[in-house]
Design an enzyme around this catalytic site. Sequence first.
Site, short mmCIF file in Angstrom:
data_model
loop_
_atom_site.label_atom_id
_atom_site.label_comp_id
_atom_site.label_asym_id
_atom_site.label_seq_id
_atom_site.Cartn_x
_atom_site.Cartn_y
_atom_site.Cartn_z
CG ASP A 142 -1.82 1.12 1.14
OD1 ASP A 142 -2.28 1.60 -0.04
OD2 ASP A 142 -2.33 1.59 2.29
CG ASP A 153 -0.86 1.97 -3.76
OD1 ASP A 153 -0.19 2.79 -3.08
OD2 ASP A 153 -1.89 1.37 -3.60
N GLY A 154 1.11 4.44 -4.41
CA GLY A 154 0.92 5.81 -4.38
C GLY A 154 2.31 6.55 -5.10
NE ARG A 179 3.38 10.65 -4.54
CZ ARG A 179 2.85 9.93 -3.64
NH1 ARG A 179 1.40 10.01 -3.33
NH2 ARG A 179 3.47 9.30 -2.74
CG ASP A 224 -4.86 2.53 -1.86
OD1 ASP A 224 -4.08 1.19 -1.63
OD2 ASP A 224 -4.65 3.72 -0.94
CG ASP A 239 -5.96 0.43 2.59
OD1 ASP A 239 -5.12 -0.44 2.21
OD2 ASP A 239 -5.83 1.69 2.26
#
Length: 260
Positions: free
Chosen positions: A78, A81-82, A86, A99, A103
């Site tokens: 987790d 992926d962010g 970006r 996402d 979660d």
Amino acid sequence: MSSNAPAVLTRRRPSIDIVDAKVAVDLATAQTYSENVFLFVPNLIGYSRIILAALSLHYMSYHPKYCTVLYCISCLLDAFDGHAARALGQSSKFGAVLDMVTDRCTTSCLLCYLTSAYPEWALAFQFLITLDFSSHYMHMYSSLITGSRSHKQVDSDVSRLLQMYYNPRTLFVVCAGNELFYIALYLLKWVHTPMSESLGMTGPLAEYTWPQLLAYVCGPICALKNFVNLVQLWKASKILVGVDLAERAKAREEELSKNQ
């Protein structure tokens, strides 16, 4: 109130507004391979998280080592992926929702298991599941309806606490601590050997098992996470009520203008 309503309601989102759901479906169906949102790298990471979480749930009732390793890897992904979104310019609304849903579902499944492992605390775990889902659903919906690019972007004038919480580093520490607390509760049902025997430790902490110590350390973080959930739920509720009031005020103005 009426003078502010048009400004609130007419602020445009920075992305394309699609009113007709059929248009959205057609766009998704006709997307090319080079611009296929379903195949964005962050979303591929999201799919792998779902597979790992499903495998961990498969082992949850009889193989704690496999379950814990798979669950932790799913949670750790987790954090990637962010960064991938970006770095590659592949941020998407689908990815953000995927996402969040992953979660919520993963944590809820673990909490469901804990209700059977600790039946005397079943009501508390059920409350945590309800709070987690309702808080994040209302927060995301209020973010979308007010034109925010992401549910993680919170202005300080809306809530300083939520703005600090959604700082990437803070978010990682709090979410990791929250998950580790639930994992510790899960492992308490499997690990009964004190660290004096398993690790040869001495001292006042030696008679505890390592899941017990993990639970003590991460318990306050879990409490903080759920306090933030309560604040998030309350703020989102106020935003939605404010939008309702603004829309009603605008409707009254339009009705008055028609009658003049």
